[in-house]
Scaffold this motif. Structure first.
Motif, PDB file in Angstrom:
ATOM      1  N   LYS A 290      13.403  31.454  70.358  1.00  0.00           N
ATOM      2  CA  LYS A 290      14.288  32.137  69.410  1.00  0.00           C
ATOM      3  C   LYS A 290      14.796  31.170  68.346  1.00  0.00           C
ATOM      4  O   LYS A 290      14.878  31.509  67.159  1.00  0.00           O
ATOM      5  N   ASP A 291      15.149  29.956  68.751  1.00  0.00           N
ATOM      6  CA  ASP A 291      15.614  28.947  67.790  1.00  0.00           C
ATOM      7  C   ASP A 291      14.522  28.600  66.786  1.00  0.00           C
ATOM      8  O   ASP A 291      14.784  28.470  65.582  1.00  0.00           O
ATOM      9  N   ILE A 292      13.312  28.425  67.288  1.00  0.00           N
ATOM     10  CA  ILE A 292      12.192  28.086  66.420  1.00  0.00           C
ATOM     11  C   ILE A 292      11.893  29.230  65.450  1.00  0.00           C
ATOM     12  O   ILE A 292      11.659  29.022  64.254  1.00  0.00           O
ATOM     13  N   ALA A 293      11.933  30.455  65.954  1.00  0.00           N
ATOM     14  CA  ALA A 293      11.645  31.618  65.109  1.00  0.00           C
ATOM     15  C   ALA A 293      12.667  31.760  63.990  1.00  0.00           C
ATOM     16  O   ALA A 293      12.333  32.139  62.863  1.00  0.00           O
ATOM     17  N   ALA A 294      13.924  31.443  64.295  1.00  0.00           N
ATOM     18  CA  ALA A 294      14.993  31.593  63.293  1.00  0.00           C
ATOM     19  C   ALA A 294      14.818  30.654  62.110  1.00  0.00           C
ATOM     20  O   ALA A 294      15.384  30.890  61.040  1.00  0.00           O
ATOM     21  N   LEU A 295      14.027  29.604  62.277  1.00  0.00           N
ATOM     22  CA  LEU A 295      13.814  28.648  61.187  1.00  0.00           C
ATOM     23  C   LEU A 295      12.897  29.185  60.099  1.00  0.00           C
ATOM     24  O   LEU A 295      12.758  28.560  59.040  1.00  0.00           O
ATOM     25  N   GLY A 296      12.256  30.333  60.349  1.00  0.00           N
ATOM     26  CA  GLY A 296      11.380  30.895  59.329  1.00  0.00           C
ATOM     27  C   GLY A 296      12.110  31.183  58.026  1.00  0.00           C
ATOM     28  O   GLY A 296      11.549  31.035  56.938  1.00  0.00           O
ATOM     29  N   HIS A 297      13.380  31.597  58.119  1.00  0.00           N
ATOM     30  CA  HIS A 297      14.179  31.838  56.917  1.00  0.00           C
ATOM     31  C   HIS A 297      14.692  30.496  56.410  1.00  0.00           C
ATOM     32  O   HIS A 297      15.591  29.905  56.984  1.00  0.00           O
ATOM     33  N   GLY A 298      14.084  29.993  55.356  1.00  0.00           N
ATOM     34  CA  GLY A 298      14.417  28.663  54.853  1.00  0.00           C
ATOM     35  C   GLY A 298      13.448  27.595  55.308  1.00  0.00           C
ATOM     36  O   GLY A 298      13.613  26.421  54.968  1.00  0.00           O
ATOM     37  N   GLY A 299      12.416  28.008  56.074  1.00  0.00           N
ATOM     38  CA  GLY A 299      11.507  27.036  56.653  1.00  0.00           C
ATOM     39  C   GLY A 299      10.321  26.661  55.793  1.00  0.00           C
ATOM     40  O   GLY A 299       9.367  26.061  56.300  1.00  0.00           O
ATOM     41  N   LEU A 300      10.358  26.986  54.521  1.00  0.00           N
ATOM     42  CA  LEU A 300       9.264  26.618  53.616  1.00  0.00           C
ATOM     43  C   LEU A 300       9.688  25.434  52.763  1.00  0.00           C
ATOM     44  O   LEU A 300      10.555  25.556  51.894  1.00  0.00           O
ATOM     45  N   CYS A 301       9.082  24.274  53.007  1.00  0.00           N
ATOM     46  CA  CYS A 301       9.354  23.093  52.191  1.00  0.00           C
ATOM     47  C   CYS A 301       8.674  23.265  50.833  1.00  0.00           C
ATOM     48  O   CYS A 301       7.527  23.707  50.744  1.00  0.00           O
ATOM     49  N   LEU A 302       9.380  22.902  49.774  1.00  0.00           N
ATOM     50  CA  LEU A 302       8.852  23.064  48.418  1.00  0.00           C
ATOM     51  C   LEU A 302       8.084  21.842  47.933  1.00  0.00           C
ATOM     52  O   LEU A 302       7.603  21.820  46.798  1.00  0.00           O
ATOM     53  N   ASN A 303       7.947  20.829  48.792  1.00  0.00           N
ATOM     54  CA  ASN A 303       7.177  19.625  48.452  1.00  0.00           C
ATOM     55  C   ASN A 303       7.592  19.052  47.097  1.00  0.00           C
ATOM     56  O   ASN A 303       6.768  18.794  46.216  1.00  0.00           O
ATOM     57  N   CYS A 304       8.882  18.886  46.926  1.00  0.00           N
ATOM     58  CA  CYS A 304       9.414  18.361  45.658  1.00  0.00           C
ATOM     59  C   CYS A 304       8.861  16.970  45.375  1.00  0.00           C
ATOM     60  O   CYS A 304       8.648  16.171  46.296  1.00  0.00           O
ATOM     61  N   LYS A 305       8.664  16.699  44.101  1.00  0.00           N
ATOM     62  CA  LYS A 305       8.108  15.402  43.714  1.00  0.00           C
ATOM     63  C   LYS A 305       9.007  14.270  44.195  1.00  0.00           C
ATOM     64  O   LYS A 305       8.541  13.228  44.662  1.00  0.00           O
ATOM     65  N   THR A 306      10.318  14.465  44.088  1.00  0.00           N
ATOM     66  CA  THR A 306      11.279  13.517  44.639  1.00  0.00           C
ATOM     67  C   THR A 306      12.043  14.224  45.745  1.00  0.00           C
ATOM     68  O   THR A 306      12.800  15.158  45.489  1.00  0.00           O
ATOM     69  N   CYS A 307      11.830  13.792  46.975  1.00  0.00           N
ATOM     70  CA  CYS A 307      12.435  14.467  48.121  1.00  0.00           C
ATOM     71  C   CYS A 307      13.933  14.169  48.178  1.00  0.00           C
ATOM     72  O   CYS A 307      14.353  13.006  48.095  1.00  0.00           O
ATOM     73  N   SER A 308      14.752  15.222  48.315  1.00  0.00           N
ATOM     74  CA  SER A 308      16.205  15.059  48.401  1.00  0.00           C
ATOM     75  C   SER A 308      16.743  15.521  49.756  1.00  0.00           C
ATOM     76  O   SER A 308      17.947  15.713  49.900  1.00  0.00           O
ATOM     77  N   PHE A 309      15.857  15.723  50.734  1.00  0.00           N
ATOM     78  CA  PHE A 309      16.283  16.167  52.056  1.00  0.00           C
ATOM     79  C   PHE A 309      17.364  15.232  52.601  1.00  0.00           C
ATOM     80  O   PHE A 309      17.244  14.008  52.463  1.00  0.00           O
TER      81      PHE A 309
END
Length: 342
Positions: free
Chosen positions: A316-335
């Motif tokens: 359930k925890d893993i499934a909930a990450l689908g909302h927001g779970g797409l990384c945009l592969n930004c040229k400069t990562c700000s994570f």
């Protein structure tokens, strides 16, 4: 109740709110504070501030001032590891972390609290790593005077959360054992790129790698190595390789042979769709797919802090990450100051 009166009629009455004064380049703050009893000497100052009328307080039964309401709801919202100090300003209080750790927000409880109306709380995203003293939320009463019954209802709603709407959990310093599997790496056909990456990620959260073992695609050898690392004191296992659907990728099956249970394979996150998490006894085991070599941040970076906060991760925890779970592969990562994982 609050009354509007001419400033001349306000003499001897308590102010209902702060009156701000701004002197460019010199001062910005309250010239008069809530509750201050006005005297005739204050009239000229008030006129210079452009005030001809004021709000003064004449509370009726069943009414609460915004600052008192803010204190009541702040107490109700704070769980373990979260607190507040000082006096409210205009009905607002800042809630801060009392220790380093992982912020946990009971999102459903927060939503229910905010639906009560006239009172609010704005929080950082749940599962954010915070330091002692960091602001994690702010709360305030919106009207100047508010029904005591409304405050009681909001407090009761917040306290329905079993462990507190806002908590900060301590994050342990991992003693990580690392298994790097795959015939191509073990026999030297390709150079390993994973060890340095994992060491860096473990160090980011003040952990240490106690050992790194390179292994071929062999169930018995992988299972034996996993159990050996645990016997040597590893409280977290991280594996690489063997996460795909290739028939030669044996890591998941070998871990089951070592006693891994509650295995969740596959996630609703990119990068990291072939991520795995399982448990050998109380020891969490995380399998990082090949994307961990090429992407600076993956699902591992979302799950690893939660594992170190001793949270049991489920499907359930893993499934909930689908909302927001797409990384945009930004040229400069700000994570983590980005939408990934939120």
């Amino acid at each position: 109740m609050i009354q509007v009166v001419k400033i001349e009629e306000a003499i001897g009455c308590p102010l209902a709110h702060d009156i701000t004064e701004i002197i460019p380049g010199e001062f910005k703050g309250p010239a008069f504070k809530r509750g201050q009893i006005l005297s005739c000497r204050d009239l000229d100052h008030l006129r210079r501030l452009g005030k001809n009328h004021l709000y003064v307080i004449k509370p009726e039964n069943g009414e609460m001032h915004e600052d008192d309401a803010a204190k009541a709801i702040a107490d109700a919202l704070c769980g373990k590891g979260v607190g507040w100090s000082g006096e409210p300003r205009e009905g607002k209080l800042s809630l801060t972390a009392l220790q380093d750790g992982l912020l946990k927000v009971d999102v459903e409880a927060l939503n229910n609290f905010n639906e009560t109306g006239d009172l609010m709380c704005a929080a950082r995203h749940t599962n954010s790593l915070v330091k002692k003293g960091d602001q994690v939320a702010a709360t305030r009463a919106i009207p100047l005077l508010i029904s005591s019954q409304k405050v009681d209802e909001a407090v009761e709603q917040a306290r329905l959360s079993k462990e507190g709407v806002l908590r900060v959990l301590p994050v342990r310093k991992a003693r990580a054992g690392v298994l790097i599997t795959g015939n191509e790496v073990f026999y030297g056909r390709i150079e390993d790129k994973f060890e340095a990456i994992i060491r860096k990620k473990v160090k980011e959260l003040d952990g240490q790698v106690i050992d790194v073992i390179f292994l071929p695609d062999d169930d018995d050898l992988i299972a034996e190595a996993a159990l050996r690392l645990i016997s040597e004191g590893a409280d977290t296992l991280i594996t690489t390789g063997g996460m795909s659907v290739d028939p030669d990728d044996r890591t998941r099956f070998a871990l089951k042979k070592a006693g891994a249970e509650d295995m969740v394979y596959g996630s609703a996150v990119l990068p990291g769709a072939m991520f795995m998490i399982a448990y050998i006894g109380d020891v969490p085991v995380m399998g990082i797919p090949a994307c961990g070599i090429f992407a600076s941040r993956t699902i591992f970076d979302l799950i690893y802090p939660r594992v170190l906060a001793d949270e049991k991760i489920t499907r359930k925890d893993i499934a909930a990450l689908g909302h927001g779970g797409l990384c945009l592969n930004c040229k400069t990562c700000s994570f983590p100051r980005c939408p990934f994982g939120k």
